[in-house]
Design a protein around this motif. Sequence first.
Motif, PDB file in Angstrom:
ATOM      1  N   LEU A  35     -14.493 126.137  67.623  1.00  0.00           N
ATOM      2  CA  LEU A  35     -15.845 126.655  66.837  1.00  0.00           C
ATOM      3  C   LEU A  35     -16.672 127.383  67.968  1.00  0.00           C
ATOM      4  O   LEU A  35     -16.446 127.191  68.997  1.00  0.00           O
ATOM      5  CB  LEU A  35     -16.602 125.475  66.451  1.00  0.00           C
ATOM      6  CG  LEU A  35     -16.414 124.661  65.080  1.00  0.00           C
ATOM      7  CD1 LEU A  35     -17.201 123.466  64.980  1.00  0.00           C
ATOM      8  CD2 LEU A  35     -16.089 125.496  64.046  1.00  0.00           C
ATOM      9  N   CYS A  43     -21.250 126.989  60.415  1.00  0.00           N
ATOM     10  CA  CYS A  43     -20.277 126.210  59.384  1.00  0.00           C
ATOM     11  C   CYS A  43     -20.483 126.971  58.435  1.00  0.00           C
ATOM     12  O   CYS A  43     -19.450 126.907  57.369  1.00  0.00           O
ATOM     13  CB  CYS A  43     -20.898 124.853  59.599  1.00  0.00           C
ATOM     14  SG  CYS A  43     -21.356 123.866  60.851  1.00  0.00           S
ATOM     15  N   HIS A  47     -17.843 127.174  55.303  1.00  0.00           N
ATOM     16  CA  HIS A  47     -18.222 126.277  54.127  1.00  0.00           C
ATOM     17  C   HIS A  47     -19.578 126.511  53.476  1.00  0.00           C
ATOM     18  O   HIS A  47     -20.592 125.932  53.595  1.00  0.00           O
ATOM     19  CB  HIS A  47     -18.619 124.881  54.852  1.00  0.00           C
ATOM     20  CG  HIS A  47     -17.470 124.247  55.847  1.00  0.00           C
ATOM     21  ND1 HIS A  47     -16.263 123.686  54.971  1.00  0.00           N
ATOM     22  CD2 HIS A  47     -17.146 124.078  57.144  1.00  0.00           C
ATOM     23  CE1 HIS A  47     -15.180 123.327  55.957  1.00  0.00           C
ATOM     24  NE2 HIS A  47     -15.974 123.442  57.088  1.00  0.00           N
ATOM     25  N   TYR A  51     -23.268 124.690  52.876  1.00  0.00           N
ATOM     26  CA  TYR A  51     -24.498 125.369  53.475  1.00  0.00           C
ATOM     27  C   TYR A  51     -25.689 125.678  52.614  1.00  0.00           C
ATOM     28  O   TYR A  51     -26.780 125.416  52.804  1.00  0.00           O
ATOM     29  CB  TYR A  51     -23.935 126.932  54.317  1.00  0.00           C
ATOM     30  CG  TYR A  51     -25.030 127.501  55.057  1.00  0.00           C
ATOM     31  CD1 TYR A  51     -25.908 126.737  56.244  1.00  0.00           C
ATOM     32  CD2 TYR A  51     -25.463 128.541  54.875  1.00  0.00           C
ATOM     33  CE1 TYR A  51     -26.823 127.417  56.880  1.00  0.00           C
ATOM     34  CE2 TYR A  51     -26.433 129.429  55.364  1.00  0.00           C
ATOM     35  CZ  TYR A  51     -27.218 128.705  56.423  1.00  0.00           C
ATOM     36  OH  TYR A  51     -28.235 129.386  57.120  1.00  0.00           O
ATOM     37  N   CYS A 126     -25.711 120.238  59.817  1.00  0.00           N
ATOM     38  CA  CYS A 126     -24.393 119.775  59.619  1.00  0.00           C
ATOM     39  C   CYS A 126     -23.996 118.703  61.266  1.00  0.00           C
ATOM     40  O   CYS A 126     -23.494 117.662  60.745  1.00  0.00           O
ATOM     41  CB  CYS A 126     -23.268 120.856  59.454  1.00  0.00           C
ATOM     42  SG  CYS A 126     -23.950 122.275  58.711  1.00  0.00           S
ATOM     43  N   VAL A 136     -15.440 117.362  65.134  1.00  0.00           N
ATOM     44  CA  VAL A 136     -16.061 117.204  63.827  1.00  0.00           C
ATOM     45  C   VAL A 136     -15.454 115.986  63.190  1.00  0.00           C
ATOM     46  O   VAL A 136     -14.180 115.581  63.353  1.00  0.00           O
ATOM     47  CB  VAL A 136     -15.682 118.562  62.976  1.00  0.00           C
ATOM     48  CG1 VAL A 136     -16.006 118.450  61.525  1.00  0.00           C
ATOM     49  CG2 VAL A 136     -16.182 119.803  63.701  1.00  0.00           C
ATOM     50  N   HIS A 147     -11.179 123.777  63.527  1.00  0.00           N
ATOM     51  CA  HIS A 147     -11.706 122.942  64.380  1.00  0.00           C
ATOM     52  C   HIS A 147     -10.965 121.520  64.651  1.00  0.00           C
ATOM     53  O   HIS A 147     -10.411 120.961  63.738  1.00  0.00           O
ATOM     54  CB  HIS A 147     -13.324 122.833  63.946  1.00  0.00           C
ATOM     55  CG  HIS A 147     -13.713 122.628  62.636  1.00  0.00           C
ATOM     56  ND1 HIS A 147     -13.119 121.157  62.109  1.00  0.00           N
ATOM     57  CD2 HIS A 147     -14.009 123.276  61.704  1.00  0.00           C
ATOM     58  CE1 HIS A 147     -13.603 121.342  61.116  1.00  0.00           C
ATOM     59  NE2 HIS A 147     -14.032 122.517  60.528  1.00  0.00           N
ATOM     60  N   THR A 149     -10.959 117.819  64.763  1.00  0.00           N
ATOM     61  CA  THR A 149     -11.328 117.004  63.341  1.00  0.00           C
ATOM     62  C   THR A 149     -10.654 115.679  63.767  1.00  0.00           C
ATOM     63  O   THR A 149      -9.513 115.594  63.835  1.00  0.00           O
ATOM     64  CB  THR A 149     -10.971 117.676  62.070  1.00  0.00           C
ATOM     65  OG1 THR A 149     -11.421 119.041  61.968  1.00  0.00           O
ATOM     66  CG2 THR A 149     -11.742 117.016  60.778  1.00  0.00           C
TER      67      THR A 149
END
Length: 382
Positions: A35, A43, A47, A51, A126, A136, A147, A149
């Motif tokens: 990221l 984000c 997404h 958002y 987020c 994340v 990213h 995760t």
Amino acid sequence: MVLNLICCHNPKKDIHPLTKSWEIAVPNQELPEGLSSLSAKQCGVCHQKHYEEWKMSTHAHAWTDLQFQAELKKESSPFMCINCHIPLQNQQEYIVEGLIGGDIYKPVKKKNPYFDKKLQQEGINCAGCHVRNNVVIGPTGTAKAPHKTIKDTVHLSEKLCISCHNASAVITPTLACTFETGDEWKAGPYFGKKNCISCHMEAIEREIVSGYGKRLSHYHFFPGSGIPKIDSVETNMLNGLGFYPSTLKSTYYKMDSIVFTLKVKNEFAGHKVPTGDPERFFNISFALKNAAGEILATKTERIGEQWEWHPAAKKITDNNLLPTEERNFNFSYLPIKKEKLALAVKVTKHRLNKQSAEFNKLGDNYPLFITVFEEEYFTQVK
Ligand code: HEC
Ligand code: HEC
Ligand code: HEC
Ligand code: HEC
Ligand code: HEC
């Protein structure tokens, strides 16, 4: 001289560590691998739906909210007000290392080298819920994400919500913090069946990033009271209360008592209604008019908490409705004349009262209440 210095009071010794959860921010986060920013806007490049939804939520306004900013400026507001409204250390200008003599008005502060003012504006963003230990956190830990995760369903559970939506502390004699939504839920009939997430983050099958295929997802509007703030939104979430009005007979006779009942039930909320902020309340009002529009009788009842702030913060009454609790609100009138009558029944839900809004200079565009039930009933007195 030197001896004196050694023997004298060393302020460092008097620094008390932070102990309560809301005294401590989520530690500074480095960017998760893959990221380029922690900001919600970033984000949102991938997404998009999450958002757009989150942007409409009160979480996104938890810092910029006019009432919050007004209260934060007061001298009586201690440093830890910000920890639930901008939870990431990266959003905070100072790192608080302890309290001199344990006094919440004497935090030991140092400048935060990671402070990001743009991130601060995003309130509960987020990353505030999804980034811990520079990774994340998601419900599956999918390897499709660009990213780093990991899966952690214990973190991403109602525990996360309750970490902010349940706090009970007398901070100073005249300042108390009481949000007991978590405890109300645990003590009620929904515990073990439906939780904060099942009611406030409706599930839906959809793509979470365009082109990646449908999967289980959840709306991120976080609807609650339904009293809109600047950009709030209408969703499928119901009001907490169900309304069951009685009726009026088509005719009554003089000196024949007119009785009307509005039954109100906390039908859809997993906690008390209202819950959370002690300033919230409902008004149930009745107004009886004749054909000329003259008001013959009125009655108003209230559901909510009542507090006394001086000399010491104290809850005086709390008649908030428990989950599934019912209550009858009655109106009665003894007619003395032959005439047509109209009974107006109205229920309003309030974020805060007018005096408090004026005191905090919230202006005319800050919505204070919505109407959740409104009906008129007619009859003839013979
Ligand atoms: C460059 C695009 C991109 C950016 C930027 C991005 N993501 Fe993702 N993210 C993805 C993709 C792709 C997936 C996997 C999609 C799938 O599973 O269908 C994903 C998955 C996720 C998941 C689900 C993980 C799981 O366990 O199932 C979460 C949560 C998430 N991202 C949060 C974030 C957050 C928070 C940010 C900002 C800090 C962010 N993402 C930024 C592309 C991105
Ligand atoms: C970091 C702290 C924090 C976390 C975590 C958090 N909240 Fe909140 N929540 C807040 C604050 C602060 C507000 C009020 C923001 C405002 O009004 O300016 C809020 C507002 C809300 C509201 C809207 C209330 C209204 O005005 O109608 C709902 C509903 C809500 N949160 C549900 C949740 C749920 C569900 C979760 C867990 C998935 C959650 N929250 C997690 C701090 C948090
Ligand atoms: C108040 C906490 C909170 C905030 C703020 C928040 N999320 Fe979530 N998010 C959750 C929770 C809780 C889940 C898991 C729901 C479940 O699986 O039960 C989740 C799930 C997700 C998922 C997995 C798919 C889905 O929809 O269930 C993605 C992707 C995601 N969030 C992205 C984001 C992005 C992007 C933002 C910011 C625009 C954001 N979230 C803001 C709490 C939050
Ligand atoms: C059974 C569904 C359900 C569950 C479980 C539930 N809620 Fe709610 N919640 C509601 C409804 C419905 C409302 C709207 C109440 C109203 O009319 O004001 C609401 C309102 C709220 C509000 C706004 C304050 C208010 O008085 O309107 C907050 C904050 C909130 N919920 C947080 C939570 C948290 C945190 C949890 C978990 C501990 C939770 N809720 C569990 C249904 C639920
Ligand atoms: C333990 C976490 C926590 C702390 C600490 C905290 N808040 Fe909040 N705050 C919340 C939550 C949760 C809500 C949403 C409550 C609700 O709507 O039920 C909220 C809402 C608010 C609101 C909006 C009320 C509304 O009706 O929309 C204001 C203003 C506010 N807080 C001010 C403060 C101030 C000032 C302090 C410091 C004295 C503070 N908060 C400390 C969690 C916290």
